[in-house]
Each structure stands twice: as structure tokens, then as C-alpha cells.
Design a protein around this motif. Structure first.
Motif, PDB file in Angstrom:
ATOM      1  N   MET A   1       0.838  -1.200   0.000  1.00  0.00           N
ATOM      2  CA  MET A   1       0.000   0.000   0.000  1.00  0.00           C
ATOM      3  C   MET A   1       0.880   1.261   0.000  1.00  0.00           C
ATOM      4  O   MET A   1       2.007   1.258   0.472  1.00  0.00           O
ATOM      5  CB  MET A   1      -0.930   0.009   1.208  1.00  0.00           C
ATOM      6  CG  MET A   1      -1.926  -1.143   1.218  1.00  0.00           C
ATOM      7  SD  MET A   1      -2.969  -1.264  -0.267  1.00  0.00           S
ATOM      8  CE  MET A   1      -4.280  -0.114   0.176  1.00  0.00           C
TER       9      MET A   1
ATOM     10  N   MET B   1      -4.106  12.733   5.230  1.00  0.00           N
ATOM     11  CA  MET B   1      -3.415  11.609   4.608  1.00  0.00           C
ATOM     12  C   MET B   1      -4.319  10.929   3.588  1.00  0.00           C
ATOM     13  O   MET B   1      -5.520  10.804   3.800  1.00  0.00           O
ATOM     14  CB  MET B   1      -2.984  10.584   5.658  1.00  0.00           C
ATOM     15  CG  MET B   1      -2.149   9.458   5.068  1.00  0.00           C
ATOM     16  SD  MET B   1      -1.504   8.300   6.299  1.00  0.00           S
ATOM     17  CE  MET B   1      -2.947   7.276   6.562  1.00  0.00           C
ATOM     18  N   PHE B   2      -3.711  10.472   2.504  1.00  0.00           N
ATOM     19  CA  PHE B   2      -4.416   9.798   1.425  1.00  0.00           C
ATOM     20  C   PHE B   2      -3.769   8.436   1.210  1.00  0.00           C
ATOM     21  O   PHE B   2      -2.576   8.358   0.951  1.00  0.00           O
ATOM     22  CB  PHE B   2      -4.374  10.669   0.162  1.00  0.00           C
ATOM     23  CG  PHE B   2      -4.925  12.033   0.440  1.00  0.00           C
ATOM     24  CD1 PHE B   2      -6.282  12.263   0.351  1.00  0.00           C
ATOM     25  CD2 PHE B   2      -4.101  13.056   0.880  1.00  0.00           C
ATOM     26  CE1 PHE B   2      -6.814  13.497   0.666  1.00  0.00           C
ATOM     27  CE2 PHE B   2      -4.633  14.305   1.205  1.00  0.00           C
ATOM     28  CZ  PHE B   2      -5.990  14.521   1.090  1.00  0.00           C
ATOM     29  N   TYR B   3      -4.570   7.401   1.339  1.00  0.00           N
ATOM     30  CA  TYR B   3      -4.069   6.024   1.420  1.00  0.00           C
ATOM     31  C   TYR B   3      -4.717   5.160   0.349  1.00  0.00           C
ATOM     32  O   TYR B   3      -5.919   5.287   0.100  1.00  0.00           O
ATOM     33  CB  TYR B   3      -4.434   5.514   2.820  1.00  0.00           C
ATOM     34  CG  TYR B   3      -4.343   4.028   3.054  1.00  0.00           C
ATOM     35  CD1 TYR B   3      -3.189   3.481   3.595  1.00  0.00           C
ATOM     36  CD2 TYR B   3      -5.414   3.187   2.781  1.00  0.00           C
ATOM     37  CE1 TYR B   3      -3.102   2.117   3.846  1.00  0.00           C
ATOM     38  CE2 TYR B   3      -5.334   1.818   3.026  1.00  0.00           C
ATOM     39  CZ  TYR B   3      -4.176   1.286   3.558  1.00  0.00           C
ATOM     40  OH  TYR B   3      -4.100  -0.054   3.803  1.00  0.00           O
ATOM     41  N   GLY B   4      -3.946   4.301  -0.277  1.00  0.00           N
ATOM     42  CA  GLY B   4      -4.529   3.389  -1.259  1.00  0.00           C
ATOM     43  C   GLY B   4      -3.458   2.549  -1.927  1.00  0.00           C
ATOM     44  O   GLY B   4      -2.279   2.618  -1.573  1.00  0.00           O
ATOM     45  N   PRO B   5      -3.866   1.749  -2.921  1.00  0.00           N
ATOM     46  CA  PRO B   5      -2.895   0.904  -3.603  1.00  0.00           C
ATOM     47  C   PRO B   5      -1.986   1.742  -4.498  1.00  0.00           C
ATOM     48  O   PRO B   5      -2.441   2.673  -5.160  1.00  0.00           O
ATOM     49  CB  PRO B   5      -3.771  -0.037  -4.437  1.00  0.00           C
ATOM     50  CG  PRO B   5      -5.033   0.724  -4.657  1.00  0.00           C
ATOM     51  CD  PRO B   5      -5.230   1.597  -3.462  1.00  0.00           C
TER      52      PRO B   5
END
Lengths: 428, 428
Positions: free
Chosen positions: A282, A296-300
Motif C-alpha cells: 500500500m 493523509m491519502f491512502y490506497g494501492p
């Protein structure tokens, strides 16, 4: 009416587009009022065309980009070949032919972005590349739109999935670097030559692009300090854990009084930091800004569907710009002269691991060396030696890049001391 | 040229706008090519005008909204009064007068959103409200733009900072509900009447707005199942911890075959879930989708500067739409008929805490009761009783909302059994 697009390169990401177009057919029709149609697909050879046909794809496959450039009905060209050439030439030709371009090619954007953006502007077409950074995370569009009203002071990202997978295994399972790399290669995350991932080069390309959107400044890849994973030992990972940190490969851009500083490096992150919990492949981008504060920006960070989704979101955006007649706008409209920070202004804590002779007085000499550069200590651990050599671990108080360089130089001049490693240490 | 705006209500958020306009003056000028100017500010009374002047604000303060409506140079009206009236009337009048509106008023949007959006469309002006959900997180714009190419199946959010602060204290410090509430009130997070926060009403308003952007469906607040914090006991929090979960108040929207289901409720989140680490007053929205997979957006849910930043980002967006001549577009353009899920299709694990007589055979009776509704167990804990009453804790396997209702009804019919609490349990 339909929006006709052409795809250059029909590999992993390219073959994900038909799935998304069909899965979201109704939604896209509702948003655009017309259909997105894959009109032509550029392939490498008759063999790849044959293979694609066997997989059930029945597009108008072509072997020359000229067939696409000459097709006046195609308004958007989607470049998914990767690497610098011939991607750069094809994109340039498409822009010059009045076609908008969507690409996921971070290497190209990091190296030749300014030139391509100029060309797009000149021909009043769009050039979008959301998928180039952190595949499935819509970070570029968010920076361009939602931070228009904010001033970003600090961007900290985990933007390379392969190295984050390796660091997760090294931290959580206690694996050594070699074992983590082997596993990453087995799973297809790392290539046989893992240089770009493990040396931080891939992450530095992404930082170069992020810098434009977050700080309005263009950085050449050479202006980004870059160190990777190869030197990390299990003992560094373990000491990080003992002291309440997690060791991660981060990309950081910070603005100080004198300018911006960008660096890819292994970093001690406090366990409570939102990025510390970002594991496996990730990605995440953590932002500190005057208005919003922390976000915060989270992802694949990669993968067929996430990357294709970002590419398609760009296609939809460009299609809307075509409909609205607002094509000539840059993806990112925030730009100011690049000003690099003075190293004396860039302050961090650091972790130092130093091997010394295990004899009386060596510890004093080491302390004197750091003190002579005005470096004081937050934490010091002397690990049990073998009678001949001892290892001293130091977490310094905040020091500048200038002080850091001076300490490193002095340590390297002393034959007795062996600087095993040093890493940046971040506060919460 | 300048973009002239008017502000209705000059409280916490409103007074944050001048700071941001000045802090980002150059960036905004670069993005828009013209300045955003606060032209008029609607105040409640001469006293509040006097107070604002004393604080150094020298705007054209007015006491009647008519002065703003009649000013043809004002193109954007920013509503920051909150509550339903007179905000609704003023916004309606502004839209009818051909002015675009930016607001942070979630109650109003959740209750009268459809009507106001219709009005905006009718008069070909913009109505933006990014700040209405999760203050500083640009979640609405991101859903509208970057998920245009994706299909969202599940949205899970921590969208009420006050209750998240309380749950964090209850989980990390072992505080009881009353102590957590008192602290939240001391810190100004909770009002003296905390109903909206602790009963999940505020969160359900935000879910109603999120549903439109993420699923294209309009939900009335009454269509959102809603339970809050009041019933949570320290022992629930402690059992969650023991079983590897964190108890949080979440808002969830899920699409199943038959439609969408939305609920605000205390929820057992696995410790490894990205939302489990979202603490204190921070907010986050976690999304599962066909294309991107898992993604999360994290940031402050309230506060002067974060909220004002979102409001200003909307103002910038509307200003650009004015410049581009594309005003008549909805903030969210994804819309389809609302279809509510059949409760029999909505599956979850559940936590049940049941008090029983501490006598032989009661445990068997309890197991029979659950089994009669086809509910099987993932985990069962019988806590030590006092000789008279024992507490049995059950984590069920996945059951439908219909089964849940049947089990609850049966438990309530049995005089011997006292259902102390039941909460949804999510997987990773």
C-alpha cells in the motif's frame, strides 16, 4: 456521439480499461452523456495482436502510431507503454496533432514533464497523469483542486509499494533484506533488476511530480537526495522497534525559509504516525499544511485495476473539458520559480549506528566528535561488544544537513570508527 | 477584476477566511488571475458588527441579506450561519438571484439538499458544500471527480470528531462514557446538549450527503439506521480490546444486490483496519471499490482553519467555473434512483453481551435461542458470574439484519435474559 480514444500499449493497465468501461457503463453515461469508445489500439507486433484477439479483445489493432495520429475522430490518446522512448515521441506527436493525452508514465513525466506540458499548452490540449504517482490514490487531482486554498509545508509519502512490502516484512517478520527482496521478486512486485525500487529511484520520480502539484516547483530528479534499502540491516530495524519507531522508505518534500528540500530515504517513523501503519504494497501520502493541518491519502500504489481506474478518471476529466470547451488548462496550474533550500536550514533528528573499538576512551572520543559539530544526543545505546568491537547507537537532537555532512565526514576520517548506517528520524 | 463574495455569518469559520485569503494570496492569484474579495458580510446585530470591528475586521458589514442579494457585483454567497433557518431562505434567495452558493451547512444539505440543488440547477448557478462532511478532508470533491471511473461497494467512515475523541479516551485510557463526555465538553468539542454527536445524528447527516456522492442515491436521515454511544460500557470496550478489536462509532454505507444500506453505530473494528488507528478528533473515510480496491482519506473533521480551507477551495472552484462559463453543473453529477437494501441481504458479524441467571442450563437455553434463528458462533466468552447472574459474550458468524432482529426480539421476550448490548463486528 461517442468520445473516441486510442490506447498506446495494451499490457496490464491497458487491458484493465475495457473491464472498467463495461463495469461503469451506466455511471459514465450518466456523467458524460456520451460513451467512451476504444477506437484504436497500438500494438508492438502481429503476434501481440494475435494474442489479444485470442483473449477475446476485438479492437481495431494497429502497428503504426500514424494510423492513430491521422484519425481525426480520436480526441484522447492514452499512453501506457512506459519508459522514455518511443512514448515521448508518440505523446509529443499526439499533442501536436491536437489530441489530448492521458498517461501513467512517471519516468517520462519526471524527466520531460515541463517540455510535454509546454507542448500541451501550445496546442491547447490536455495532458493528465494521475496514475503516474501512487497508482490508485487520486493524489495529484486532490492537490491540484482541494489544496488550491491551502499552503503545504510538508509532504511525506510512502510511494513505492515494492520497497514498502520489503520493509514491512523486515519489520514485522524480522526478515533480512535479501529474503524480503527474494519474496518481492517471487510475488512479481520487484523486477529481476530491482534497482529502481530498492534504491529509491522510482520514489524520487514520484516526488518530482508531487513537488509540482504540492509546491508549484519543478525538481530535476538529480535535485532529490536519494538513498535506498540496500544498506539496511536487521539490527537497524530492530533498534527502530525498540525505540518506538518503524523503519520505512519515505519520500519527503519540505519547504523551509530558503526553499524546498526533497529526499527519498529510509526513515524512522514514530509508531503513532499515520504512515507507520501503511503496510505491504500500500501507498500513502501524508500532508501538513497551514489550513487543513494534517491529512493523509491512502490506497494501492500499483496494480491493474487501481491504475486503470486512475487512467479512466483522467479520461473522464479530459472528456468533460472537451465538452465544456476548457481544454487548454494545465492539469496543475500552480507554478512558481524553483528555489532549493539551504542545507543549513533543513533540520532533522538522525539515527547513527557506529562501530568502535571496544576499548576504554573510544566512547568519549565518539562523543567528542559529535560535540565538536554541535550535535547533541536525544538517546544513546551502547550495544554489548564482542571484546574487540562495540556498536554505539545514537539518536541526535535536531541537526542541519550541513551538520550531518560534517559529522559523517569526520566519522569517515577516523580509522577507528566505522559508520554502519545513519537514517533520518521524524517526530510525530 | 476581482471575484466578489459575501459571507453570511461571521463566526469561527467565517473569520478564518480572511486569514487564508491573505496567507495564500499569491497562489490564489496565480490560479485565478484575479483576486477574491470579501465584499459584504451579513451580521446578526450592531453589537456583533462592533465586536468584529474591534477585532480589526473592516469589511462592509450589513444587517439585511437584501443588501447582499441586491448587489449585482457579488457572484458568490458563502453561508456559514448553520442550522436550517434562516440559512435555507437566504441560500434559496441567493440562488434565485443568480448567485452561486458555498456552504458548510450539513444539517441543511442532509435535510433539504435535493430542493436546493434543483434550485441551483434551475438558475444555472453552483452550489458547493465540501466543508459539510469531514471538515478538512476533501472527500466530496474526490468522490465526485476521482471515483467517476469506479464503482464503490462500501463506504466506512469516522465522521464525527467528538464521538471519536470520546471513544479514543474510552479505549486508550479506559475512561467511562460520562468522563469522556465531560472532557469533550471541557475541551469545547461537545456542546452542553451533546445529543447530535453522541447519538450519531451528526454522523447520519454526513452519511446522507456521502451517499449521494459515493452511490448516487439520496437518503433521508430517517432511512439511516442510527445508534450512538450512550449505551457503551467500559466492559464492551475492554472485551473489544481482548478480542483484537477497537470499538469506534462508524458510519457505513454498503451496496448489496437489492440496494444500499446505511447505518451509524458503534462498531468492532479489527485492530489492523486502517480506520482503527484514527484517533482523537480526527476523521477518516475508508472506501472499497471495484477499481481502486481499498483507499482511505484522513484529516481533521472540524476546526476553524480546516473548515475554512474547504470552504475556500469551493470558492476557488466556483470562481473557475464562472471564468470558464461552466456554472450550471452540479457539485455531484452522479445520480440514480434510491433503492434500499432488503434487510435479509445485509450481512454482518455481531457482538452480543447477555446477562443470564448463573444457574445450570441457562447457557444451553441461550445457545438454543441463537441456534433457533440459525445464528452460529465465531467466539463465545462466559464471564465469571457473581453466583446469581453471569454475563455471556458472543461474537456471531455473519447473520442478516433480519436474523439480528429476530434474535433481539427473542432475547427481549425471555425474562431471564437481559441483552446488555449488541454491536456490529467488521472483518479486516
Amino acid at each position: 456521439m461517442a468520445i473516441k480514444i486510442a490506447i498506446l500499449g495494451f499490457g496490464t493497465v491497458g487491458t484493465g480499461l475495457p473491464f472498467l468501461l463495461s463495469e461503469n457503463k451506466e455511471k459514465l453515461a450518466a456523467l458524460l452523456g456520451e460513451e467512451i469508445v476504444i477506437s484504436k489500439v497500438l500494438m508492438r507486433s502481429e503476434e501481440t495482436i494475435e494474442a489479444a484477439r485470442k483473449e477475446g479483445f476485438s479492437y481495431d489493432f494497429v502497428l503504426s502510431v500514424d494510423d492513430i495520429l491521422a484519425d481525426s475522430e480520436i480526441s484522447i490518446v492514452v499512453e501506457l507503454m512506459g519508459r522514455l522512448e518511443p512514448a515521448k515521441t508518440y505523446i509529443s506527436q499526439a499533442l501536436a496533432a491536437g489530441k489530448s493525452v492521458v498517461t501513467a508514465n512517471k519516468d517520462l513525466l519526471a524527466v520531460h514533464g515541463s517540455e510535454l506540458r509546454e507542448l500541451a499548452k501550445k496546442h491547447q490540449v490536455a495532458l493528465y497523469y494521475e496514475a503516474a504517482v501512487a497508482g490508485g490514490i487520486p493524489i495529484l487531482r486532490t492537490l491540484a483542486n482541494s489544496y488550491s486554498s491551502d499552503k503545504i509545508s510538508h509532504l511525506l509519502g510512502i510511494v513505492n509499494g515494492t520497497s514498502n512490502f520489503m520493509m514491512t516484512k523486515m519489520s514485522e517478520e524480522g526478515w533480512a533484506y535479501e529474503k524480503a527482496l527474494q519474496k518481492a521478486q517471487e510475488l512479481g512486485y520487484a523486477e529481476s533488476d530491482p534497482t529502481n525500487d530498492v534504491d529509491g529511484i522510482d520514489a524520487s520520480y514520484k516526488l518530482a511530480i508531487l513537488s509540482e502539484f504540492a509546491f508549484g516547483m519543478t525538481l530535476a530528479p538529480t535535485e532529490i537526495a536519494c538513498s535506498g534499502l540496500r544498506s539496511i540491516r536487521s539490527t537497524d530495524v530492530e533498534i527502530a522497534r525498540q525505540l518506538g519507531y518503524v523503519l520505512k522508505l519515505t519520500g519527503e518534500i519540505r519547504e523551509v525559509q530558503s526553499g524546498i528540500f526533497a529526499e527519498v530515504s529510509p526513515t524512522f517513523l514514530p509508531k503513532k504516525h499515520p504512515l507507520a501503519a501503511v503496510n505491504d504494497v500500500m501507498n500513502a501520502v501524508f500532508i501538513e499544511s497551514v489550513g487543513i493541518g494534517s491529512s493523509m491519502f491512502y490506497g494501492p500504489g500499483a496494480g491493474q485495476k487501481p491504475t486503470a481506474t486512475s487512467v479512466l478518471a483522467d479520461i473522464v476529466r479530459v472528456a468533460k473539458r472537451i465538452q465544456n470547451g476548457t481544454l487548454g488548462k494545465n492539469f496543475n496550474e500552480y507554478s512558481r520559480p524553483t528555489q532549493l533550500a539551504n542545507p543549513a536550514d533543513v533540520m532533522n533528528k538522525y539515527y547513527f549506528s557506529v562501530e568502535t573499538p571496544d576499548t576504554t576512551g573510544q566512547f568519549l572520543r565518539l562523543v567528542q566528535l559529535f560535540t565538536s559539530e554541535n550535535v547533541s544526543f536525544d538517546q544513546v545505546l551502547q550495544q554489548r561488544g564482542d571484546g574487540e568491537r562495540a556498536i554505539v547507537v545514537i539518536i541526535s537532537h535536531e541537526i542541519s544537513r550541513t551538520q550531518l555532512a560534517a559529522v559523517i565526514e569526520k566519522l569517515q576520517q577516523e580509522a577507528d570508527f566505522d559508520l554502519l548506517n545513519y537514517f533520518k528520524v521524524l517526530g510525530e
